[in-house]
Design an enzyme around this catalytic site. Structure first.
Site, PDB file in Angstrom:
ATOM      1  N   VAL A  59       0.815  -1.222   0.000  1.00  0.00           N
ATOM      2  CA  VAL A  59       0.000   0.000   0.000  1.00  0.00           C
ATOM      3  C   VAL A  59       0.846   1.268   0.000  1.00  0.00           C
ATOM      4  O   VAL A  59       0.312   2.363  -0.202  1.00  0.00           O
ATOM      5  CB  VAL A  59      -0.981   0.027   1.191  1.00  0.00           C
ATOM      6  CG1 VAL A  59      -1.921  -1.163   1.154  1.00  0.00           C
ATOM      7  CG2 VAL A  59      -0.245   0.110   2.529  1.00  0.00           C
ATOM      8  N   SER A 137     -10.179   3.395  14.186  1.00  0.00           N
ATOM      9  CA  SER A 137      -9.888   2.816  15.493  1.00  0.00           C
ATOM     10  C   SER A 137     -10.634   3.630  16.534  1.00  0.00           C
ATOM     11  O   SER A 137     -11.040   4.768  16.270  1.00  0.00           O
ATOM     12  CB  SER A 137      -8.372   2.884  15.750  1.00  0.00           C
ATOM     13  OG  SER A 137      -8.064   2.633  17.104  1.00  0.00           O
ATOM     14  N   TYR A 150       0.085   7.280  16.054  1.00  0.00           N
ATOM     15  CA  TYR A 150      -0.981   6.384  15.622  1.00  0.00           C
ATOM     16  C   TYR A 150      -2.334   7.088  15.695  1.00  0.00           C
ATOM     17  O   TYR A 150      -3.138   7.005  14.759  1.00  0.00           O
ATOM     18  CB  TYR A 150      -0.983   5.131  16.489  1.00  0.00           C
ATOM     19  CG  TYR A 150      -2.055   4.129  16.106  1.00  0.00           C
ATOM     20  CD1 TYR A 150      -1.892   3.310  14.993  1.00  0.00           C
ATOM     21  CD2 TYR A 150      -3.231   4.015  16.835  1.00  0.00           C
ATOM     22  CE1 TYR A 150      -2.871   2.399  14.625  1.00  0.00           C
ATOM     23  CE2 TYR A 150      -4.212   3.108  16.473  1.00  0.00           C
ATOM     24  CZ  TYR A 150      -4.028   2.303  15.376  1.00  0.00           C
ATOM     25  OH  TYR A 150      -5.009   1.408  15.013  1.00  0.00           O
ATOM     26  N   SER A 153      -2.763   9.439  12.819  1.00  0.00           N
ATOM     27  CA  SER A 153      -3.048   8.786  11.533  1.00  0.00           C
ATOM     28  C   SER A 153      -4.503   8.351  11.446  1.00  0.00           C
ATOM     29  O   SER A 153      -5.124   8.430  10.384  1.00  0.00           O
ATOM     30  CB  SER A 153      -2.120   7.578  11.333  1.00  0.00           C
ATOM     31  OG  SER A 153      -2.457   6.485  12.177  1.00  0.00           O
ATOM     32  N   LYS A 154      -5.082   7.913  12.569  1.00  0.00           N
ATOM     33  CA  LYS A 154      -6.471   7.465  12.558  1.00  0.00           C
ATOM     34  C   LYS A 154      -7.447   8.641  12.629  1.00  0.00           C
ATOM     35  O   LYS A 154      -8.538   8.580  12.032  1.00  0.00           O
ATOM     36  CB  LYS A 154      -6.713   6.473  13.700  1.00  0.00           C
ATOM     37  CG  LYS A 154      -5.950   5.161  13.533  1.00  0.00           C
ATOM     38  CD  LYS A 154      -6.304   4.466  12.220  1.00  0.00           C
ATOM     39  CE  LYS A 154      -5.638   3.116  12.078  1.00  0.00           C
ATOM     40  NZ  LYS A 154      -6.010   2.417  10.820  1.00  0.00           N
ATOM     41  N   ILE A 183      -8.552  -5.397  19.294  1.00  0.00           N
ATOM     42  CA  ILE A 183      -8.874  -6.648  18.611  1.00  0.00           C
ATOM     43  C   ILE A 183      -7.686  -7.597  18.750  1.00  0.00           C
ATOM     44  O   ILE A 183      -6.525  -7.173  18.683  1.00  0.00           O
ATOM     45  CB  ILE A 183      -9.186  -6.398  17.118  1.00  0.00           C
ATOM     46  CG1 ILE A 183     -10.230  -5.284  16.961  1.00  0.00           C
ATOM     47  CG2 ILE A 183      -9.671  -7.687  16.453  1.00  0.00           C
ATOM     48  CD1 ILE A 183     -11.594  -5.578  17.552  1.00  0.00           C
TER      49      ILE A 183
END
Length: 290
Positions: A59, A137, A150, A153-154, A183
């Protein structure tokens, strides 16, 4: 059959979703960056004779994205569903986070979905239908300690997806944001952790680690989230956001907590921090094993 392209399909959420959708009427194009790690999926395909085709796709590589999307469109005529699932995680205070890891995180978590979306949109516009699912998320809605990159980015995926939904809805194209809690996937094994007991940020590192040490034994199975994704794709009353999994109460309860109270919580000693976290979110930070 609707043709579904899903990235990061060899493990975790991507694997579970690929198998679930293939069992429920979709023709799945499972994109995997490293084919040497595709044995588990290949065995399931052969055993159940599932309509899953594997593609090698990175990606972070524009040529790789173009080649795979073009092949699917040439062979199948269209991409009906894109699921941007591939992603990286991190655990490090912002000041100390290596820039190369920070940039790779955004190349994977943000730019990957952007480039794949741009690749499939012309075909979806031409056919007047399509669905793009972006994996966010709970940390795309609530910023937490020791994971600034993180979370950023979300948060970016959330904004990108909502804005995109406004642009493409008149064209018959749906956007879905999946907001998983914690998860049970291998992502934690692959997360670079920069822990240093002598760091001035050791308290932040401990607080961030405490949440995951408590959460991982209670984590939601990826198969459960795969069913949620299937429901989101087929629900007769579509909605933009789908929140599910352990830790969802962070998203549900954070709007009721004043910013100053949320921030000052991190100044507390360990026991008081745990108690305040449970008061705010209903989450016990005591590891299940204890």
């Amino acid at each position: 059959m609707d043709n579904c392209l899903i990235t990061g399909a060899n493990t975790g959420i991507g694997f579970a979703t690929s198998v679930y959708l293939a069992r429920h009427g979709f023709r799945v194009h499972a994109a995997i960056r490293d084919f040497s790690r595709s044995e588990k999926l290949q065995k399931v395909i052969e055993k159940e004779k599932l309509p899953i085709l594997m593609h090698q796709l990175d990606v972070t590589d524009l040529d790789s994205i173009s080649q795979v999307v073009t092949k699917i469109e040439d062979d199948e005529g269209r991409v009906d569903v894109l699921i941007n699932n591939a992603g990286l995680s991190n655990a490090c205070p912002m000041e100390l986070y290596p820039e190369d890891e920070h940039r790779l995180l955004f190349e994977t978590n943000y730019w990957g979905p952007v480039h794949l979306t741009q690749a499939v949109l012309p075909g979806m516009r031409a056919q007047g239908r399509g669905t793009i699912v972006n994996m966010s998320s709970i940390l795309g809605r609530v910023a937490v300690v020791n994971q600034a990159a993180y979370c950023a980015s979300k948060f970016a995926i959330e904004a990108f997806s909502e804005s995109l939904a406004l642009e493409v809805s008149p064209m018959g194209i749906r956007i879905i944001i999946i907001e998983p809690g914690v998860i049970a996937t291998p992502i934690f094994e692959k997360t670079p952790v920069h822990y240093d007991k002598s760091s001035p940020y050791r308290q932040a590192m401990r607080q961030g680690g405490r949440f995951y040490r408590a959460a991982i034994p209670r984590a939601t199975p990826p198969e459960e989230l795969a069913k949620i994704i299937g429901e989101a794709l087929t629900d007769k009353h579509p909605r933009l956001r789908w929140l599910h999994g352990y830790g969802a109460s962070l998203v549900e309860k954070r709007p009721n907590i004043p910013d100053e109270d949320y921030i000052s919580m991190t100044e507390l000693d360990d026991g008081s921090y745990n108690a305040r976290f449970e008061e705010f979110f209903g989450i016990d930070l005591t590891p299940e094993s204890s």
